[in-house]
Design a protein around this motif. Structure first.
Motif, PDB file in Angstrom:
ATOM      1  N   PRO A  59       0.798  -1.237   0.000  1.00  0.00           N
ATOM      2  CA  PRO A  59       0.000   0.000   0.000  1.00  0.00           C
ATOM      3  C   PRO A  59       0.825   1.279   0.000  1.00  0.00           C
ATOM      4  O   PRO A  59       0.368   2.311  -0.507  1.00  0.00           O
ATOM      5  CB  PRO A  59      -0.830  -0.129   1.282  1.00  0.00           C
ATOM      6  N   ALA A  60       2.047   1.226   0.544  1.00  0.00           N
ATOM      7  CA  ALA A  60       2.886   2.424   0.552  1.00  0.00           C
ATOM      8  C   ALA A  60       3.267   2.848  -0.855  1.00  0.00           C
ATOM      9  O   ALA A  60       3.569   4.018  -1.106  1.00  0.00           O
ATOM     10  CB  ALA A  60       4.150   2.173   1.381  1.00  0.00           C
ATOM     11  N   GLY A  61       3.237   1.915  -1.795  1.00  0.00           N
ATOM     12  CA  GLY A  61       3.659   2.200  -3.157  1.00  0.00           C
ATOM     13  C   GLY A  61       2.737   3.124  -3.919  1.00  0.00           C
ATOM     14  O   GLY A  61       3.151   3.708  -4.940  1.00  0.00           O
ATOM     15  N   ILE A  62       1.504   3.316  -3.466  1.00  0.00           N
ATOM     16  CA  ILE A  62       0.587   4.169  -4.236  1.00  0.00           C
ATOM     17  C   ILE A  62       0.989   5.641  -4.165  1.00  0.00           C
ATOM     18  O   ILE A  62       0.482   6.450  -4.939  1.00  0.00           O
ATOM     19  CB  ILE A  62      -0.889   4.000  -3.802  1.00  0.00           C
ATOM     20  N   THR A  63       1.930   6.008  -3.276  1.00  0.00           N
ATOM     21  CA  THR A  63       2.416   7.394  -3.260  1.00  0.00           C
ATOM     22  C   THR A  63       3.225   7.711  -4.515  1.00  0.00           C
ATOM     23  O   THR A  63       3.505   8.891  -4.788  1.00  0.00           O
ATOM     24  CB  THR A  63       3.287   7.655  -2.022  1.00  0.00           C
ATOM     25  N   GLN A  64       3.608   6.686  -5.288  1.00  0.00           N
ATOM     26  CA  GLN A  64       4.325   6.911  -6.549  1.00  0.00           C
ATOM     27  C   GLN A  64       3.370   7.225  -7.702  1.00  0.00           C
ATOM     28  O   GLN A  64       3.807   7.661  -8.773  1.00  0.00           O
ATOM     29  CB  GLN A  64       5.137   5.671  -6.922  1.00  0.00           C
ATOM     30  N   VAL A  65       2.088   6.982  -7.503  1.00  0.00           N
ATOM     31  CA  VAL A  65       1.098   7.180  -8.552  1.00  0.00           C
ATOM     32  C   VAL A  65       0.709   8.655  -8.612  1.00  0.00           C
ATOM     33  O   VAL A  65       0.320   9.239  -7.600  1.00  0.00           O
ATOM     34  CB  VAL A  65      -0.146   6.302  -8.295  1.00  0.00           C
TER      35      VAL A  65
END
Length: 406
Positions: A59-65
């Motif tokens: 879930p932390a990866g959605i800050t790259q979107v």
């Protein structure tokens, strides 16, 4: 039609598509294949996690979107299980293609370091049909286990190189099992027993993504355990002239916690290599308990915790195009003593290949992978001795997804 009925029918519609072929892996009834970009990389994606499917993978990866992204995909799988008994009798599962849909939404705010996401996917489940004439038909004929997860997410970019994310999971599950009833001792054809039920459970999903160096990224994902209490019916079908009947049934199935840790190395902008270690707490899954009025039935499982070792490579080709390949070694979780052919767990070797494109408003990706085991021989099955024999595996699966960005 009231709002509760509308919600139930919407879930049922998604569930009708999501009765999924989860024999394409070997971690009990878990299903880790949730996006073609990740699948093409052998699911080594927890540190990369740079599209909306990060809702599942980290879930932390959605800050790259950037902006708002809607991603929809479908996983098409064909189960390839063949069985040979100690006496030479054979059986195979129905290898028809089955579809599992996947949906993700992710959005990042312009003025605050916050991102939001939503996912609908099936992290557990299986669908296997051995037919009514297998040597172990009185143990297992057909089984379907759906586990649909609705997962809202919030993520915070604490620092430019450090993000965290977390969200609750609302999980609906539907289970159907069918087995034969041996009446040969009475000179009669076999009967059938059918169980079906559904229920809800709640949990959470969390992740961390840290990039300490421009060439190195670390990622961790954790999903909590859940336990579903099913309510439904038990149906006994006997040959003509014998009493058949239907009764209420309740059952309990545990879905274990799991954790994934990975490291991504990017020697140049064109290459991304990642290794993930994926652990599932199957030690906590001991049995499936089924209760009907006046009786209790236990299906022993006695699983042991196991790992998947995942490795993936992506090469950027220019103009938005990329190609990926990956490999997974997945450990078996089921001991011989309690092996059940309705969940025929084995060690698996999985290879994958995929390609895709990322543009200004549209992304797409496609992947193929297979799972292979030359043969698991089950001996001394105490719980289900009829299931002794050798199980060969070769599964095929395809996944495609499209993202609209606005």
């Amino acid at each position: 039609m009231n709002s509760t009925q509308n919600t139930r029918y919407a879930i049922a519609l998604f569930a009708a598509l999501a009765l999924c072929p989860l024999a394409a892996h070997a971690l009990g009834y878990r299903f880790p294949n949730q996006d073609p970009e990740a699948i093409a990389r052998g699911n080594a994606f927890v540190a990369t996690a740079d599209n909306p499917s990060a809702v599942y993978y980290n879930p932390a990866g959605i800050t790259q979107v950037e902006g708002q992204n809607i991603r929809a995909g479908v996983y098409l799988g064909s189960c390839g299980y063949d069985y040979v008994s100690p006496t030479g009798a054979k059986a195979s599962v129905d290898s028809s293609l089955q579809a599992v849909p996947q949906f993700y939404y992710a959005a990042s705010l312009e003025d605050l370091p916050l991102s939001f996401g939503l996912g609908m996917y099936a992290p557990y489940g299986f669908s296997l049909d051995w037919g009514q004439n297998s040597p172990f038909s009185t143990v297992a004929q057909k089984g379907e286990l759906l586990y649909l997860c609705i997962n809202p997410i919030i993520a915070w970019k604490i620092l430019p190189n450090l993000s965290v994310g977390i969200g609750p999971t609302f999980n609906y599950s539907d289970a159907n099992f069918q087995q034969g009833i041996d009446l040969s001792g009475y000179g009669l054809p076999d009967g059938e027993s059918k169980l079906n039920g559904d229920g809800w459970a709640y949990g959470f999903n969390a992740g961390v993504r840290w990039q300490p160096h421009e060439k190195w990224v670390l990622g961790v994902n954790y999903r909590s355990a859940t336990t579903v209490d099913y309510s439904g019916t038990s149906q006994v079908l006997l040959p003509a002239g014998l009493p058949s009947g239907t009764s209420a049934v309740v059952a309990t199935i545990r879905f274990p916690q799991f954790a994934v840790a990975g490291i991504s190395f990017r020697p140049t902008e064109d290459w991304n290599l990642e290794f993930d270690l994926d652990w599932a707490d199957w030690n906590s899954v001991h049995q499936i308990t089924i209760n009907t009025p006046g009786s209790s039935n236990v299906w022993p499982l006695n699983y042991h915790s196991s790992f998947m070792y995942e490795f993936g490579i992506t090469r950027q080709l220019g103009k938005g195009y990329f190609v990926s390949t990956g490999f997974i070694y997945s450990e078996n979780s089921s001991p011989d003593s309690d092996f059940n052919p309705i969940i025929p767990d084995t060690n698996l070797y999985l290879g994958s290949l995929g390609f895709g494109y990322r543009g200004k408003h549209w992304d797409w990706a496609a992947a193929y992978h297979f799972g292979y085991n030359p043969g698991r021989t089950v001996n001394n099955d105490i719980a289900f001795p009829e299931a002794d024999g050798t199980y060969h595996v070769f599964n095929n699966a395809f996944n495609v997804a499209v993202t609209f960005k606005f």
